[in-house]
Design a protein around this motif. Structure first.
Motif, PDB file in Angstrom:
ATOM      1  N   THR A  50       3.097  -2.338  28.318  1.00 36.58           N
ATOM      2  CA  THR A  50       2.465  -2.494  26.932  1.00 36.58           C
ATOM      3  C   THR A  50       0.994  -3.145  27.049  1.00 36.58           C
ATOM      4  O   THR A  50       0.743  -3.660  27.981  1.00 36.58           O
ATOM      5  CB  THR A  50       3.248  -3.301  26.098  1.00 36.58           C
ATOM      6  OG1 THR A  50       3.375  -4.602  26.606  1.00 36.58           O
ATOM      7  CG2 THR A  50       4.782  -2.584  26.029  1.00 36.58           C
ATOM      8  N   THR A  53       1.374  -6.566  28.067  1.00 38.84           N
ATOM      9  CA  THR A  53       1.724  -6.536  29.468  1.00 38.84           C
ATOM     10  C   THR A  53       3.233  -6.629  29.947  1.00 38.84           C
ATOM     11  O   THR A  53       3.610  -6.860  30.890  1.00 38.84           O
ATOM     12  CB  THR A  53       1.101  -7.591  30.358  1.00 38.84           C
ATOM     13  OG1 THR A  53       1.338  -8.880  30.080  1.00 38.84           O
ATOM     14  CG2 THR A  53      -0.617  -7.398  30.437  1.00 38.84           C
ATOM     15  N   ASN A  54       4.279  -6.157  28.595  1.00 43.68           N
ATOM     16  CA  ASN A  54       5.587  -6.023  29.014  1.00 43.68           C
ATOM     17  C   ASN A  54       5.629  -4.634  29.738  1.00 43.68           C
ATOM     18  O   ASN A  54       4.887  -3.762  29.426  1.00 43.68           O
ATOM     19  CB  ASN A  54       6.161  -5.952  27.687  1.00 43.68           C
ATOM     20  CG  ASN A  54       6.316  -7.425  27.137  1.00 43.68           C
ATOM     21  OD1 ASN A  54       6.412  -8.203  27.743  1.00 43.68           O
ATOM     22  ND2 ASN A  54       6.084  -7.508  25.881  1.00 43.68           N
ATOM     23  N   THR A  55       6.625  -4.745  30.696  1.00 48.43           N
ATOM     24  CA  THR A  55       6.726  -3.522  31.516  1.00 48.43           C
ATOM     25  C   THR A  55       8.171  -3.074  31.487  1.00 48.43           C
ATOM     26  O   THR A  55       9.038  -3.646  31.032  1.00 48.43           O
ATOM     27  CB  THR A  55       6.406  -3.799  33.053  1.00 48.43           C
ATOM     28  OG1 THR A  55       7.371  -4.894  33.512  1.00 48.43           O
ATOM     29  CG2 THR A  55       5.003  -4.427  33.244  1.00 48.43           C
ATOM     30  N   ARG A  56       8.231  -1.569  31.834  1.00 42.19           N
ATOM     31  CA  ARG A  56       9.514  -1.054  31.910  1.00 42.19           C
ATOM     32  C   ARG A  56       9.421   0.076  33.054  1.00 42.19           C
ATOM     33  O   ARG A  56       8.293   0.694  33.002  1.00 42.19           O
ATOM     34  CB  ARG A  56       9.807  -0.085  30.525  1.00 42.19           C
ATOM     35  CG  ARG A  56      11.282   0.120  30.452  1.00 42.19           C
ATOM     36  CD  ARG A  56      11.493   0.787  29.004  1.00 42.19           C
ATOM     37  NE  ARG A  56      11.444  -0.382  28.013  1.00 42.19           N
ATOM     38  CZ  ARG A  56      11.899  -0.031  26.643  1.00 42.19           C
ATOM     39  NH1 ARG A  56      12.093   1.323  26.359  1.00 42.19           N
ATOM     40  NH2 ARG A  56      11.774  -0.971  25.850  1.00 42.19           N
TER      41      ARG A  56
END
Length: 120
Positions: A50, A53-56
């Motif tokens: 995102t 810097t949130n990741t998946r």
């Protein structure tokens, strides 16, 4: 315009770092994703990050791949460790302000990908 770099040939268990440079795109306000297309298969989503810097990650790469971004360089990265033969594919990146779209990979256009070959 998006262009991926850093592909190559590596043995199983090896590592590669892919980069994707964004030009002419408002990168800083866009979520980013990596995707791959193996020979004879449909393109699939691999990882996403995102704006915040949130990741998946896809289950198949979780714990082995790491996505990151550098807004100052308009670049998103994919660090790939413990590579397997099934990771062989052309890797692409894409960006969008819609997180759902980045996760779905439902883009009308794609930039140049980079080929990753994992083989002994």
């Amino acid at each position: 315009q998006l262009q991926a770099f850093g592909g190559g040939s590596v043995q199983p268990g090896g590592s590669l770092r892919l980069s994707c440079a964004a030009s002419g795109i408002i990168f800083k306000i866009s979520h980013s994703g990596w995707y791959r297309q193996a020979p004879g298969k449909q393109r699939e989503w691999v990882a996403a990050i995102t704006i915040g810097t949130n990741t998946r990650y896809a289950e198949s790469v979780k714990g082995r791949f790491t996505i990151s971004r550098d807004n100052a360089k308009n670049t998103v990265y994919l660090q790939m460790n413990r590579l397997k033969s099934e990771d062989t594919a052309v890797y692409y990146c894409n960006v969008d302000r819609s997180w759902a779209k980045v996760l779905s990979g439902d883009f009308g256009s794609w930039g140049q990908g980079t080929l990753v070959t994992v083989s002994s």
